[in-house]
Design an enzyme around this catalytic site. Structure first.
Site, PDB file in Angstrom:
ATOM      1  N   ARG A 199      -7.955  12.181  -7.283  1.00 44.47           N
ATOM      2  CA  ARG A 199      -9.139  11.482  -6.806  1.00 44.47           C
ATOM      3  C   ARG A 199     -10.233  12.470  -6.391  1.00 44.47           C
ATOM      4  NH1 ARG A 199     -11.032   9.775  -1.844  1.00 44.47           N
ATOM      5  NH2 ARG A 199     -12.408   7.978  -1.981  1.00 44.47           N
ATOM      6  N   CYS A 222      26.927  31.963  18.720  1.00 45.88           N
ATOM      7  CA  CYS A 222      27.872  33.084  18.717  1.00 45.88           C
ATOM      8  C   CYS A 222      27.692  34.044  19.886  1.00 45.88           C
ATOM      9  CB  CYS A 222      27.780  33.853  17.400  1.00 45.88           C
ATOM     10  SG  CYS A 222      26.226  34.739  17.207  1.00 45.88           S
ATOM     11  N   LYS A 230       0.866  -1.177   0.000  1.00 46.94           N
ATOM     12  CA  LYS A 230       0.000   0.000   0.000  1.00 46.94           C
ATOM     13  C   LYS A 230       0.907   1.232   0.000  1.00 46.94           C
ATOM     14  CE  LYS A 230      -4.133   1.932   2.092  1.00 46.94           C
ATOM     15  NZ  LYS A 230      -3.688   3.314   2.140  1.00 46.94           N
ATOM     16  N   LYS A 276      -3.392  -2.146   7.430  1.00 48.78           N
ATOM     17  CA  LYS A 276      -2.494  -1.027   7.729  1.00 48.78           C
ATOM     18  C   LYS A 276      -1.451  -1.400   8.786  1.00 48.78           C
ATOM     19  CE  LYS A 276      -4.091   3.097   7.348  1.00 48.78           C
ATOM     20  NZ  LYS A 276      -3.801   4.313   6.558  1.00 48.78           N
TER      21      LYS A 276
END
Ligand code: IVH
Length: 667
Positions: free
Chosen positions: A137, A411, A116, A314
Site C-alpha cells: 500500500r 546454575c 478485519k 474495531k
C-alpha cells in the site's frame, strides 16, 4: 525429449500442481502425499532446466524463482489505496449508517460484513489472467512493487482460473500470517538468536520487505482478497458478487462474511465475531462493514482518506488486571537471561494467562513495576501477553525495585554482559537450563523430529543425570527411560524408537538441530547446499563461510567458533559413532552442482532467457544469483546495454561473460 513433448508435459504438470495447491492451501483437503507433490515439482523443475524457454511466468516453480532486489521499484496506485474510518461502538456504526442514508435517502441499503484481518494491504494486478504486478500500500498513492515476494504466497493465483477471465483486473487484499506460521517464524528467529517479532502483523510486514523471495517463501504468508479496484470485461454490480467472482477466479476469500439487510443484522454478526475471534487461526482486529451496491458506493464517494461506503468496527485490545506475584528470571538456550512476570492466573482472550514478558531491566524501570503490584496486562496479536502498566495506588509496599541477578538462577555461575550487547548472559555451557533447551531444540520437528521427547521428559532426563548433551540421547536404554516417573513401558519404547529413527534425518536438519547461534532452518539449508558432509562444514574457515552468498560475517564467525569448541567436536564425534547421518541426502543435493559455490550477476539484456530464468538456472545448478557486483561475485553475465555493474566488474577484475559464454558454461 523433443520441445513439443516437453511443452505438453510441462503444461500438464503445471495444471496438476495448481490443482493440488488449491486443494492443499485453500480447501485444506490435500489428495496426494507431500512426497508425490514434491516429485511433480521436481519433474517440472527438471523440464524447465532442460528447456529454459518453457519456464512461463505462471509456472509454480516461479513462486520462489525471483532474484533478490536491493530496492523495490515504485508502484503507483490508481485508484489510490484508501484506508477505513475506524469506529469503536455500535452507536458510532449507526451514526455512519445515518450519514449514508442522508446522502442517499432513496437507497435500500444492503451491507456486507467481513472480518478485519490484521495484516498488510496489498494490490494485485492481472492482465489477461496473468499476475503482472503485486504491490504494498505504501502511502496509498505509491507503494513498493513486490511482485516476486507476493508470488511466493501459495494462495495468490499466478494465473486466474475459469472460462471467463477479465482482460484486466486489480484486486486488493490483506497479506497476513496465521498464528501458527508466526509461531514458527519466531521459533526460527529465536533459534537463530535473532530478535523475535512482536506479533503476526509485524512478522508479515518484515517478511514482505525481505529482499530475497526465497526467504519470503519460507515465511508461509497467506492472503485474503477483499476489494475490487478495477475490472475490464466482466460485469459485477455488488461487492458480494465481486467476492464470489474472486473465488471462482481462484483467489482465497474469507469465508466468514455476511450479506446483511439491516445494520441490526450486521451488528449482530460483529458481536458474534468479537466473542469468537480466538477460534480463528489468524488475528483480526475488528470487522468491516461495506455498502453492497457498487452504484451506491460510487454515489457515496470518498473523503481524501477513506471511502464513505465502508467503515471499520474495531475490537478493543483485550486487557485485564491482575497481581504480579514476582519477577522471575528465565535462562534461554543461548544463555540469555530475561525477566518474566509471574502473575495470579486469569483468563484473557480465550486462554489462561500466568506469565507475561517484561523484556529487560530498562523496560521494568520504565513501567515502574515491582513484585506485589496490581498490573495491567494486554494481549494483542502477541503470543506472550505483556505488562503495559501498573494500576496506580495499588502498591502493596513489599516489592523491591528489580535488579538483574549477578549469578545465573539456573546454575549459579556468574553472568556476563558482553561489550556492545544489551543482553545479560550465562556463559556456562553445562548450565542445566541451557542444556535442557538445547536438547528440546534438537528434538523439535524442524530439527531431528524426535517425537515424544518434549519439555517435561527432557527435564526428567537431565535432572536424573541421564542426559548431559544431545549425544547422550543415543545411549539411552529402554530400562532407563521406563524407570522415569510417569513413564509406561510402551511410551519408553516409543522414545527409544523415535531417537533411533532420528539418525536418518537429512543433513540440514542436523545442522539446524545443533543450535548454532544465528543458524536457523534457512541458513542450515544454504550450508547444506554448499557442504556435502558435516565434516567439511566443520573444517570451513571463516573466510570461506563469509564467501557464501547469504552468510554474513556474524553468522560465519558464529559457525566457525562453534565448531572450534572441543566439547562440540567431541559431541559431534559421538553423534557420528551413534550412527547419526552426517551426509547430504539425495533429496538435498542440487539438481547438479556444476556451478556450486559460484555467484553470478546478470546485467544488460539477454536474448535466450528472461532474467529470472537465467538466475533460476544458476540456482538449479547449485550456484547463487545476486543483484549486485562485489568481490564475492564470480561471473558477471553482460548483454547489450549493460550499465554500471559491468564497469564495477571490470574494476574488480571479475570474470565477464557474454550470453554465448554463459550458455556454454551451463550446457
Ligand atoms: S476494505 C478503502 N476489507 O484494513 C479500503 N479492508 O484501513 C477498503 N483490511 O488497510 C478496504 N480486512 O487492508 C477491507 N475485509 C477487509 C479488510 C480490510 C483488513 C485492512 C485494509 C486497510 C485497513 C483499513
Amino acid at each position: 525429449m523433443d520441445e513439443k513433448k516437453a511443452a505438453a508435459e510441462a503444461a500438464r504438470l503445471r495444471a496438476e500442481i495448481g490443482r493440488h495447491d488449491r486443494l492443499y492451501y485453500q480447501d485444506a483437503k490435500p489428495v496426494i502425499a507431500d512426497e508425490a507433490y514434491d516429485a511433480l515439482m521436481r519433474r517440472l523443475r527438471e523440464l524447465e532446466a532442460a528447456h529454459p524457454d518453457l519456464a512461463t511466468p505462471d509456472s509454480p516453480t516461479r513462486r520462489v524463482g525471483g532474484a533478490p532486489t536491493k530496492k523495490f521499484p515504485e508502484a503507483r496506485h490508481l485508484p489510490p489505496m484508501l484506508s477505513l474510518e475506524n469506529t469503536y461502538s455500535a452507536g458510532e456504526v449507526r451514526e455512519w449508517g445515518e450519514r449514508c442514508r442522508k446522502l442517499l435517502p432513496k437507497e435500500d441499503f444492503r451491507y456486507v460484513v467481513e472480518l478485519k484481518i490484521d495484516g498488510l494491504a496489498v494490490a494485485l494486478t492481472y492482465e489477461h489472467g496473468l499476475l503482472v504486478r503485486g504491490a504494498t500500500r505504501g502511502d496509498g498513492e505509491h507503494g513498493d512493487e513486490i511482485t516476486n515476494n507476493l508470488r511466493t504466497i501459495r494462495t495468490v493465483p499466478l494465473k486466474l482460473e475459469g472460462r471467463e477471465v477479465p482482460g484486466r483486473l486489480e484486486v486488493r487484499g490483506e497479506a497476513f500470517l496465521s498464528r501458527e506460521a508466526f509461531r514458527l517464524i519466531n521459533e526460527d528467529q529465536e533459534a537463530a538468536d535473532e530478535e523475535p517479532f512482536a506479533n503476526p502483523r509485524n512478522a508479515a510486514a518484515g517478511s514482505l520487505k525481505l529482499q530475497d523471495p526465497a526467504l519470503v517463501a519460507h515465511r508461509h504468508l497467506d492472503l485474503f482478497v477483499h476489494t475490487l479496484a478495477a475490472i475490464e470485461g466482466l460485469p459485477v454490480a455488488t461487492h458480494a458478487e465481486a467476492l464470489d467472482l474472486f473465488e471462482s477466479l481462484g483467489f482465497k476469500v474469507n469465508p466468514h462474511r455476511k450479506r446483511a439487510r439491516s445494520l441490526d443484522e450486521a451488528l449482530a454478526y460483529c458481536a458474534k465475531w468479537e466473542k469468537e475471534r480466538e477460534t480463528l487461526p489468524y488475528d483480526i482486529d475488528g470487522m468491516v462493514l461495506k455498502v453492497d451496491s457498487f452504484e451506491a458506493q460510487r454515489r457515496l464517494g470518498a473523503t481524501a482518506k477513506s471511502p464513505r461506503w465502508a467503515i471499520a468496527f474495531k475490537f478493543p485490545t483485550p486487557q485485564a488486571r491482575t497481581r504480579l506475584r514476582e519477577i522471575a528470571v528465565q535462562v534461554g538456550r543461548t544463555g540469555v537471561l530475561t525477566p518474566v512476570a509471574i502473575l495470579d492466573p486469569f483468563p484473557l482472550g480465550g486462554t489462561t494467562i500466568g506469565r507475561a514478558t517484561l523484556h529487560n531491566e530498562e523496560e521494568i524501570e520504565r513501567l515502574g513495576v515491582r513484585a506485589g503490584d496490581l498490573v495491567i496486562i494486554e494481549k494483542g496479536g502477541e503470543v506472550i501477553p505483556k505488562v503495559v502498566g501498573v494500576v496506580p495506588g495499588n502498591r502493596s509496599g513489599s516489592g523491591k525495585a528489580f535488579r538483574m541477578p549477578l549469578l545465573c538462577p539456573a546454575c549459579g555461575e556468574p553472568v556476563t554482559k558482553p561489550k556492545g550487547e544489551v543482553a545479560v548472559r550465562c556463559s556456562n555451557p553445562a548450565c542445566p537450563a541451557q542444556v535442557k533447551l538445547a536438547i528440546e531444540h534438537y528434538c523439535r520437528r524442524e530439527a531431528m523430529e524426535i517425537e515424544h521427547v518434549g519439555e517435561a521428559l527432557v527435564a526428567q532426563l537431565v535432572d536424573a543425570g541421564l542426559v548431559k548433551d544431545v549425544a547422550d540421547l543415543y545411549d539411552l536404554t529402554r530400562e532407563q527411560v521406563a524407570g522415569l516417573e510417569r513413564m509406561a513401558e510402551k511410551s519408553a519404547d516409543n522414545v527409544i524408537e523415535a531417537v533411533r529413527a532420528s539418525r536418518k534425518r537429512p543433513l540440514a536438519a542436523l545442522v539446524y538441530a545443533l543450535g548454532i547461534r544465528h543458524v536457523g532452518t534457512r541458513v542450515a539449508e544454504i550450508l547444506t547446499r554448499r557442504y556435502k558432509t558435516l565434516g567439511s562444514l566443520m573444517k570451513a574457515s571463516r573466510e570461506e563461510l563469509t564467501g557464501i552468498h547469504e552468510v554474513g560475517p556474524i553468522v560465519a564467525a558464529s559457525i566457525h567458533a562453534y565448531f572450534r569448541c572441543p566439547q562440540v567436536r567431541r559431541m559431534v564425534a559421538r553423534l557420528g559413532d551413534a550412527g547419526v547421518n552426517m551426509k547430504r541426502t539425495k533429496e538435498e543435493a542440487p539438481v547438479s552442482d556444476a556451478l556450486a559455490g559460484k555467484t553470478f550477476v546478470f546485467t544488460g539484456e539477454l536474448e535466450g532467457y528472461t532474467r529470472p530464468e537465467a538466475e533460476g538456472l544458476v540456482r538449479k545448478l547449485g550456484g547463487n544469483a545476486s543483484g549486485s557486483v562485489s568481490k564475492k561475485t564470480d561471473y558477471v553475465v553482460a548483454g547489450p546495454n549493460a550499465g554500471s555493474k559491468l564497469k564495477k566488474a571490470q574494476t574488480l577484475g571479475v570474470t565477464i561473460l557474454d550470453e554465448a559464454g554463459f550458455k556454454k558454461l551451463v550446457a
